[in-house]
Each structure stands twice: as structure tokens, then as C-alpha cells.
Design a protein around this motif. Structure first.
Motif, PDB file in Angstrom:
ATOM      1  N   PRO A 118      -1.716  18.201 -35.906  1.00 28.99           N
ATOM      2  CA  PRO A 118      -1.808  19.491 -36.152  1.00 28.99           C
ATOM      3  C   PRO A 118      -3.320  20.381 -36.159  1.00 28.99           C
ATOM      4  CG  PRO A 118      -0.993  18.654 -38.121  1.00 28.99           C
ATOM      5  CD  PRO A 118      -1.094  17.705 -37.001  1.00 28.99           C
ATOM      6  N   ILE A 119      -4.311  19.251 -36.679  1.00 28.23           N
ATOM      7  CA  ILE A 119      -5.552  19.775 -37.066  1.00 28.23           C
ATOM      8  C   ILE A 119      -6.696  19.542 -35.717  1.00 28.23           C
ATOM      9  CG2 ILE A 119      -5.166  19.823 -39.482  1.00 28.23           C
ATOM     10  CD1 ILE A 119      -6.682  17.142 -39.566  1.00 28.23           C
ATOM     11  N   HIS A 120      -6.287  19.158 -34.625  1.00 29.92           N
ATOM     12  CA  HIS A 120      -7.152  18.589 -33.891  1.00 29.92           C
ATOM     13  C   HIS A 120      -7.830  19.838 -33.320  1.00 29.92           C
ATOM     14  CE1 HIS A 120      -8.369  18.041 -29.385  1.00 29.92           C
ATOM     15  NE2 HIS A 120      -8.579  16.959 -30.069  1.00 29.92           N
ATOM     16  N   ASP A 121      -7.403  20.838 -33.050  1.00 38.88           N
ATOM     17  CA  ASP A 121      -7.875  22.020 -32.537  1.00 38.88           C
ATOM     18  C   ASP A 121      -8.937  22.859 -33.431  1.00 38.88           C
ATOM     19  OD1 ASP A 121      -6.682  21.995 -29.903  1.00 38.88           O
ATOM     20  OD2 ASP A 121      -5.257  23.490 -30.500  1.00 38.88           O
ATOM     21  N   ARG A 122      -8.432  22.449 -34.803  1.00 36.66           N
ATOM     22  CA  ARG A 122      -9.519  23.070 -35.822  1.00 36.66           C
ATOM     23  C   ARG A 122     -10.817  22.088 -35.824  1.00 36.66           C
ATOM     24  NH1 ARG A 122      -5.896  26.700 -36.523  1.00 36.66           N
ATOM     25  NH2 ARG A 122      -5.092  27.383 -38.486  1.00 36.66           N
ATOM     26  N   TYR A 123     -10.733  20.822 -35.529  1.00 32.79           N
ATOM     27  CA  TYR A 123     -11.632  20.133 -35.666  1.00 32.79           C
ATOM     28  C   TYR A 123     -12.742  20.300 -34.378  1.00 32.79           C
ATOM     29  CZ  TYR A 123     -11.503  17.193 -39.747  1.00 32.79           C
ATOM     30  OH  TYR A 123     -11.473  16.866 -41.008  1.00 32.79           O
ATOM     31  N   VAL A 124     -12.080  20.572 -33.296  1.00 33.78           N
ATOM     32  CA  VAL A 124     -12.678  20.944 -32.028  1.00 33.78           C
ATOM     33  C   VAL A 124     -13.629  22.366 -32.742  1.00 33.78           C
ATOM     34  CG1 VAL A 124     -12.716  22.114 -29.856  1.00 33.78           C
ATOM     35  CG2 VAL A 124     -11.126  20.386 -30.434  1.00 33.78           C
ATOM     36  N   ALA A 125     -12.939  23.132 -33.314  1.00 34.85           N
ATOM     37  CA  ALA A 125     -13.683  24.447 -33.770  1.00 34.85           C
ATOM     38  C   ALA A 125     -14.966  24.006 -34.865  1.00 34.85           C
ATOM     39  CB  ALA A 125     -12.886  25.483 -34.139  1.00 34.85           C
ATOM     40  N   ILE A 126     -14.625  23.317 -35.809  1.00 29.34           N
ATOM     41  CA  ILE A 126     -15.496  22.650 -36.763  1.00 29.34           C
ATOM     42  C   ILE A 126     -16.477  22.017 -36.010  1.00 29.34           C
ATOM     43  CG2 ILE A 126     -16.039  20.952 -38.422  1.00 29.34           C
ATOM     44  CD1 ILE A 126     -12.752  21.400 -39.176  1.00 29.34           C
ATOM     45  N   HIS A 127     -16.524  20.950 -35.421  1.00 27.44           N
ATOM     46  CA  HIS A 127     -17.491  20.592 -34.270  1.00 27.44           C
ATOM     47  C   HIS A 127     -18.308  21.694 -33.646  1.00 27.44           C
ATOM     48  CE1 HIS A 127     -15.884  16.554 -34.762  1.00 27.44           C
ATOM     49  NE2 HIS A 127     -16.294  16.940 -35.992  1.00 27.44           N
ATOM     50  N   ASP A 128     -17.803  22.618 -33.048  1.00 27.33           N
ATOM     51  CA  ASP A 128     -18.462  23.658 -32.108  1.00 27.33           C
ATOM     52  C   ASP A 128     -19.320  24.511 -33.122  1.00 27.33           C
ATOM     53  OD1 ASP A 128     -17.216  23.017 -29.758  1.00 27.33           O
ATOM     54  OD2 ASP A 128     -15.851  24.565 -29.840  1.00 27.33           O
ATOM     55  N   THR A 129     -18.853  24.847 -34.312  1.00 32.81           N
ATOM     56  CA  THR A 129     -19.608  25.084 -35.147  1.00 32.81           C
ATOM     57  C   THR A 129     -20.847  24.752 -35.583  1.00 32.81           C
ATOM     58  OG1 THR A 129     -17.710  26.773 -36.177  1.00 32.81           O
ATOM     59  CG2 THR A 129     -19.417  26.255 -37.790  1.00 32.81           C
ATOM     60  N   LEU A 130     -20.827  23.336 -36.068  1.00 33.07           N
ATOM     61  CA  LEU A 130     -21.882  22.490 -36.643  1.00 33.07           C
ATOM     62  C   LEU A 130     -22.930  22.319 -35.391  1.00 33.07           C
ATOM     63  CD1 LEU A 130     -20.051  19.786 -38.389  1.00 33.07           C
ATOM     64  CD2 LEU A 130     -21.662  21.655 -39.425  1.00 33.07           C
ATOM     65  N   ARG A 131     -22.334  22.182 -34.138  1.00 32.22           N
ATOM     66  CA  ARG A 131     -23.465  21.929 -33.082  1.00 32.22           C
ATOM     67  C   ARG A 131     -23.863  23.439 -32.828  1.00 32.22           C
ATOM     68  NH1 ARG A 131     -19.132  19.032 -31.111  1.00 32.22           N
ATOM     69  NH2 ARG A 131     -18.430  20.652 -29.602  1.00 32.22           N
ATOM     70  N   GLY A 132     -23.323  24.444 -32.875  1.00 28.17           N
ATOM     71  CA  GLY A 132     -23.940  25.756 -32.311  1.00 28.17           C
ATOM     72  C   GLY A 132     -25.067  25.969 -33.526  1.00 28.17           C
ATOM     73  N   HIS A 133     -24.759  25.810 -34.565  1.00 26.62           N
ATOM     74  CA  HIS A 133     -25.739  26.205 -35.627  1.00 26.62           C
ATOM     75  C   HIS A 133     -26.912  25.316 -35.580  1.00 26.62           C
ATOM     76  CE1 HIS A 133     -27.305  27.840 -39.445  1.00 26.62           C
ATOM     77  NE2 HIS A 133     -27.478  26.488 -40.089  1.00 26.62           N
ATOM     78  N   CYS A 134     -26.685  23.828 -35.358  1.00 21.76           N
ATOM     79  CA  CYS A 134     -27.752  22.990 -34.976  1.00 21.76           C
ATOM     80  C   CYS A 134     -28.334  23.497 -33.783  1.00 21.76           C
ATOM     81  CB  CYS A 134     -27.088  21.572 -34.935  1.00 21.76           C
ATOM     82  SG  CYS A 134     -28.365  20.225 -34.724  1.00 21.76           S
ATOM     83  N   LYS A 135     -27.762  23.871 -32.835  1.00 20.82           N
ATOM     84  CA  LYS A 135     -28.546  24.256 -31.425  1.00 20.82           C
ATOM     85  C   LYS A 135     -29.445  25.477 -31.834  1.00 20.82           C
ATOM     86  CE  LYS A 135     -27.917  25.510 -26.933  1.00 20.82           C
ATOM     87  NZ  LYS A 135     -29.046  26.565 -26.848  1.00 20.82           N
ATOM     88  N   ARG A 136     -29.057  26.188 -32.766  1.00 24.01           N
ATOM     89  CA  ARG A 136     -29.748  27.572 -32.982  1.00 24.01           C
ATOM     90  C   ARG A 136     -30.847  27.213 -33.705  1.00 24.01           C
ATOM     91  NH1 ARG A 136     -24.483  29.539 -33.707  1.00 24.01           N
ATOM     92  NH2 ARG A 136     -24.741  29.407 -36.112  1.00 24.01           N
ATOM     93  N   TRP A 137     -30.844  26.216 -34.647  1.00 24.06           N
ATOM     94  CA  TRP A 137     -32.271  25.874 -35.107  1.00 24.06           C
ATOM     95  C   TRP A 137     -33.002  25.102 -34.393  1.00 24.06           C
ATOM     96  CZ3 TRP A 137     -34.306  26.618 -40.025  1.00 24.06           C
ATOM     97  CH2 TRP A 137     -33.818  27.572 -40.842  1.00 24.06           C
ATOM     98  N   LEU A 138     -32.387  24.101 -33.314  1.00 20.23           N
ATOM     99  CA  LEU A 138     -33.285  23.623 -32.476  1.00 20.23           C
ATOM    100  C   LEU A 138     -34.040  24.250 -31.615  1.00 20.23           C
ATOM    101  CD1 LEU A 138     -31.039  20.550 -31.985  1.00 20.23           C
ATOM    102  CD2 LEU A 138     -33.332  20.300 -33.224  1.00 20.23           C
ATOM    103  N   ASP A 139     -33.338  25.511 -31.178  1.00 22.65           N
ATOM    104  CA  ASP A 139     -33.954  26.278 -29.991  1.00 22.65           C
ATOM    105  C   ASP A 139     -35.096  27.104 -30.475  1.00 22.65           C
ATOM    106  OD1 ASP A 139     -32.106  26.048 -27.952  1.00 22.65           O
ATOM    107  OD2 ASP A 139     -30.931  27.601 -28.665  1.00 22.65           O
ATOM    108  N   ARG A 140     -35.511  26.632 -31.835  1.00 26.37           N
ATOM    109  CA  ARG A 140     -36.508  27.555 -32.303  1.00 26.37           C
ATOM    110  C   ARG A 140     -37.825  26.724 -32.393  1.00 26.37           C
ATOM    111  NH1 ARG A 140     -35.665  32.859 -32.185  1.00 26.37           N
ATOM    112  NH2 ARG A 140     -33.816  33.265 -33.358  1.00 26.37           N
TER     113      ARG A 140
END
Length: 191
Positions: A118-140
Motif C-alpha cells: 500500500p505504500i509503493h506509490d508513496r515511495y515513488v513520490a518520496i524518491h521523486d521529491t529527493l531526486r528533484g531537490h537534489c537535481k535543483r541543487w546540482l543544476d546550480r
């Protein structure tokens, strides 16, 4: 106008969520019972299903709250033209893995991988959040040559999760501070 009863209900819900998050992080979802949550929170066992419907409902609410807390606690990268010192950027990336929610996310990861979790989709979202934040920092600061910032974000988040997983399994053998500093040094080396 908030009634005293509504305020008490919201306070009880928050106590239950906090207790459940701590217990899920320490013991895992399956090993945690409503009785454990009631004892830790100081709220009656019968109130838990009243607030969340079921143990699965409690788990989903804990994850949703944890993602909200994670999003609220992460700094946005500095604006273009701001001091983009590499030290500042790598510290921002390291902060991703210093969040109190990290232990919970890593502990429940195995449960997210199970068929029909029941938490698979939540984990997809968690990892998306972490990668997105990381990418925003890396883009700088990331150079235009070499791996894409998307690929680097996947590698960094994967390394951070791996470090925490090793630390949870053998905390006496893994120095999480030194390991995160090593990851930070590796990220600095791509510049």
C-alpha cells in the motif's frame, strides 16, 4: 471557530502520528502494534482506528505527514547570481540525508518493495521529491559535460539511502557522519 473537542482531536491525531512514525522507524511496520502506538502516544488504543481506520491507514498518514515535513524542511537552491560556493551546494545535498524522516523512509523501504504494497506509490513520490531537490541543487553548479544532473541525482539519492541502510543494519560499524562527508566529497569531485 475551532472547538475544544476539535483541538483535542487534532492534538491526539498528532501524538498518534508522532508515536507511530518513531515506532515504524525503530521496529518496522509489521512489528508495531496499535498497543505499542497507544502506549507511546498516551492515547487510547481505540482512538487509533477512529482517527485512521486501520493500521494501513495509519501507515499511509505517517508517510504523508513525513513527506510534508520533508518538503517543508528542505531549502531551495540559491538563486542565480547568489553565492553558489561548492561547499554550500554540497552541504545542501547532505542536508537531504540528515532529515529525521530518513530513518523512517529507509526502515519502511522493504515494505514498499513487496507485491501489492500500500505504500509503493508513496515511495515513488518520496524518491521523486529527493531526486528533484537534489537535481535543483546540482543544476546550480554541475558542469555541462559529463553525466546529466538527473543521473547524478539518482546516484546521490541511491548512495544516501545505501549509507542509511548500512547504518541501520550495523550502527556500530558505520559512521553515518563520516559516510555522508565522503559522499559530499565525491559530489564535490564532479565539479
Amino acid at each position: 471557530m475551532t472547538t475544544r473537542r476539535g483541538q483535542t482531536s487534532a492534538e491526539s491525531r498528532e501524538l498518534i502520528l508522532t508515536a507511530a512514525a518513531e515506532l515504524f522507524a525503530a521496529k518496522g511496520y509489521r512489528q508495531t502494534t496499535f498497543a505499542d502506538v497507544a502506549e507511546r502516544s498516551g492515547i487510547s488504543r481505540g482512538s487509533i482506528p477512529w482517527h485512521f481506520g486501520s493500521k494501513e491507514g495509519l501507515l499511509l498518514a505517517v508517510l504523508e505527514r513525513s513527506v510534508d515535513l520533508l518538503n517543508a524542511s528542505l531549502d531551495d537552491p540559491p538563486e542565480q547570481g547568489a553565492d553558489l560556493g561548492l561547499d554550500r551546494v554540497t552541504k545542501g545535498l547532505e542536508a537531504l540525508f540528515a532529515q529525521p524522516t530518513t530513518k523512517l523512509f529507509v526502515t519502511l523501504l522493504v515494505e514498499a518493495l513487496e507485491p501489492d504494497s500500500p505504500i509503493h506509490d508513496r515511495y515513488v513520490a518520496i524518491h521523486d521529491t529527493l531526486r528533484g531537490h537534489c537535481k535543483r541543487w546540482l543544476d546550480r553548479f554541475a558542469p555541462s559535460a559529463g553525466p546529466s544532473t538527473e543521473a547524478l541525482a539518482v546516484a546521490i539519492v541511491g548512495a544516501g539511502i545505501g549509507i542509511h541502510l548500512q547504518w541501520l543494519v550495523a550502527p556500530d560499524r558505520v559512521d553515518i557522519g563520516q559516510s555522508l562527508a565522503a559522499l559530499r566529497a565525491l559530489v564535490a569531485g564532479i565539479h
